[in-house]
Write a protein that holds these residues in place. Structure first.
Motif, PDB file in Angstrom:
ATOM      1  N   ALA A 155       0.836  -1.200   0.000  1.00  0.00           N
ATOM      2  CA  ALA A 155       0.000   0.000   0.000  1.00  0.00           C
ATOM      3  C   ALA A 155       0.876   1.258   0.000  1.00  0.00           C
ATOM      4  O   ALA A 155       0.616   2.213  -0.737  1.00  0.00           O
ATOM      5  N   LYS A 156       1.915   1.248   0.792  1.00  0.00           N
ATOM      6  CA  LYS A 156       2.826   2.399   0.860  1.00  0.00           C
ATOM      7  C   LYS A 156       3.491   2.635  -0.493  1.00  0.00           C
ATOM      8  O   LYS A 156       3.601   3.775  -0.957  1.00  0.00           O
ATOM      9  N   HIS A 157       3.908   1.562  -1.157  1.00  0.00           N
ATOM     10  CA  HIS A 157       4.567   1.660  -2.466  1.00  0.00           C
ATOM     11  C   HIS A 157       3.624   2.282  -3.494  1.00  0.00           C
ATOM     12  O   HIS A 157       4.017   3.183  -4.244  1.00  0.00           O
ATOM     13  N   VAL A 158       2.381   1.791  -3.536  1.00  0.00           N
ATOM     14  CA  VAL A 158       1.400   2.323  -4.486  1.00  0.00           C
ATOM     15  C   VAL A 158       1.166   3.811  -4.219  1.00  0.00           C
ATOM     16  O   VAL A 158       1.131   4.627  -5.150  1.00  0.00           O
ATOM     17  N   ALA A 159       1.022   4.191  -2.958  1.00  0.00           N
ATOM     18  CA  ALA A 159       0.764   5.592  -2.607  1.00  0.00           C
ATOM     19  C   ALA A 159       1.985   6.466  -2.873  1.00  0.00           C
ATOM     20  O   ALA A 159       1.863   7.544  -3.466  1.00  0.00           O
ATOM     21  N   PHE A 160       3.161   6.014  -2.451  1.00  0.00           N
ATOM     22  CA  PHE A 160       4.389   6.805  -2.584  1.00  0.00           C
ATOM     23  C   PHE A 160       4.714   7.099  -4.051  1.00  0.00           C
ATOM     24  O   PHE A 160       5.121   8.190  -4.396  1.00  0.00           O
ATOM     25  N   HIS A 161       4.510   6.099  -4.906  1.00  0.00           N
ATOM     26  CA  HIS A 161       4.823   6.256  -6.335  1.00  0.00           C
ATOM     27  C   HIS A 161       3.626   6.758  -7.134  1.00  0.00           C
ATOM     28  O   HIS A 161       3.698   6.843  -8.362  1.00  0.00           O
ATOM     29  N   LYS A 162       2.516   7.049  -6.436  1.00  0.00           N
ATOM     30  CA  LYS A 162       1.296   7.579  -7.069  1.00  0.00           C
ATOM     31  C   LYS A 162       0.892   6.732  -8.287  1.00  0.00           C
ATOM     32  O   LYS A 162       0.569   7.264  -9.352  1.00  0.00           O
ATOM     33  N   LEU A 163       0.901   5.422  -8.090  1.00  0.00           N
ATOM     34  CA  LEU A 163       0.562   4.504  -9.177  1.00  0.00           C
ATOM     35  C   LEU A 163      -0.944   4.525  -9.420  1.00  0.00           C
ATOM     36  O   LEU A 163      -1.733   4.280  -8.505  1.00  0.00           O
ATOM     37  N   LYS A 164      -1.336   4.829 -10.638  1.00  0.00           N
ATOM     38  CA  LYS A 164      -2.756   4.883 -10.992  1.00  0.00           C
ATOM     39  C   LYS A 164      -3.228   3.585 -11.636  1.00  0.00           C
ATOM     40  O   LYS A 164      -4.418   3.344 -11.758  1.00  0.00           O
ATOM     41  N   ASP A 165      -2.283   2.762 -12.069  1.00  0.00           N
ATOM     42  CA  ASP A 165      -2.634   1.506 -12.747  1.00  0.00           C
ATOM     43  C   ASP A 165      -2.287   0.290 -11.892  1.00  0.00           C
ATOM     44  O   ASP A 165      -2.114  -0.807 -12.399  1.00  0.00           O
ATOM     45  N   ALA A 166      -2.174   0.508 -10.584  1.00  0.00           N
ATOM     46  CA  ALA A 166      -1.811  -0.583  -9.679  1.00  0.00           C
ATOM     47  C   ALA A 166      -2.618  -0.453  -8.391  1.00  0.00           C
ATOM     48  O   ALA A 166      -3.139   0.618  -8.064  1.00  0.00           O
ATOM     49  N   GLY A 167      -2.716  -1.544  -7.683  1.00  0.00           N
ATOM     50  CA  GLY A 167      -3.393  -1.556  -6.401  1.00  0.00           C
ATOM     51  C   GLY A 167      -2.619  -2.439  -5.441  1.00  0.00           C
ATOM     52  O   GLY A 167      -1.590  -3.005  -5.802  1.00  0.00           O
ATOM     53  N   ALA A 168      -3.116  -2.551  -4.247  1.00  0.00           N
ATOM     54  CA  ALA A 168      -2.465  -3.384  -3.232  1.00  0.00           C
ATOM     55  C   ALA A 168      -3.524  -4.192  -2.498  1.00  0.00           C
ATOM     56  O   ALA A 168      -4.625  -3.701  -2.244  1.00  0.00           O
ATOM     57  N   VAL A 169      -3.188  -5.424  -2.185  1.00  0.00           N
ATOM     58  CA  VAL A 169      -4.020  -6.222  -1.293  1.00  0.00           C
ATOM     59  C   VAL A 169      -3.530  -5.867   0.105  1.00  0.00           C
ATOM     60  O   VAL A 169      -2.417  -6.218   0.484  1.00  0.00           O
ATOM     61  N   ALA A 170      -4.376  -5.125   0.829  1.00  0.00           N
ATOM     62  CA  ALA A 170      -3.960  -4.623   2.139  1.00  0.00           C
ATOM     63  C   ALA A 170      -5.194  -4.363   2.996  1.00  0.00           C
ATOM     64  O   ALA A 170      -6.325  -4.503   2.531  1.00  0.00           O
ATOM     65  N   SER A 171      -4.949  -3.961   4.221  1.00  0.00           N
ATOM     66  CA  SER A 171      -6.043  -3.705   5.163  1.00  0.00           C
ATOM     67  C   SER A 171      -6.670  -2.327   4.933  1.00  0.00           C
ATOM     68  O   SER A 171      -6.086  -1.459   4.282  1.00  0.00           O
TER      69      SER A 171
END
Length: 187
Positions: free
Chosen positions: A29-45
């Protein structure tokens, strides 16, 4: 993270998503947010989504609705919990082979009115089996096991201390894995 991905395998496959394993779900989740990825998601809480400002696209995507993942906190020095709320304690032990030994081990809890919530057994790894005894119908005379037990009591509870003291008298190995607040229901 590999565990989280495997617990959602059918859902993720059904969505046609490419998966990439990382160290942990919060880190994803941190990686997706930090890199502002718009074409990716995370399996997280939900908590990770909130912390990192992510939108939740889907909830409860695990393949088995009864699936629950538990996490443990480890410490070098033991922390004895209080008795102010319900606690569980997890232990592991082994016993000598013999008639009624497991019954005797479990009875130390019953005698003190301590409720067992889980009992599992696992064969000890890398142990050689003794030769077969003619009187055992082809079964080994001795096969060492580790028994994992969870019970409803804090290590601060005198009943738990007495039960473990009694078990220690005849167990060949005994270790307290931890004492923690009991899960009184999922949020």
């Amino acid at each position: 993270m590999l565990q989280a991905l495997s617990q959602c395998e059918s859902t993720l496959t059904g969505l046609g998503l490419v998966r990439e394993a990382v160290d942990d779900t919060a880190g994803a989740a941190k990686h997706v947010a930090f890199h502002k990825l718009k074409d990716a998601g995370a399996v997280a809480s939900k908590i990770a989504a909130s912390i990192y400002g992510l939108n939740i696209l889907a909830e409860d995507i695990q393949d088995d609705s009864d699936n629950v993942t538990r996490f443990l906190m480890l410490a070098r020095e033991p922390i004895i919990p209080g008795i102010d709320k319900p606690f569980k304690t997890s232990i592991v032990f082994s016993l000598e082979e013999g008639p009624g030994m497991l019954f005797k081990a479990l009875a130390v809890f019953a005698m003190r009115n301590v409720n067992l919530t889980k009992i599992e057994s696992r064969p000890l790894q890398k142990q050689t089996l003794p030769t077969l005894d003619d009187g055992t119908n082809g079964f080994p005379k001795y096969f060492p096991y580790l028994f994992y037990v969870d019970f409803e009591a804090s290590m601060a509870d005198q009943r738990a201390q007495n039960a473990l003291g009694h078990l220690k008298e005849f167990a060949t190995f005994l270790r307290v894995l931890g004492s923690y607040p009991a899960d009184t229901g999922l949020p």
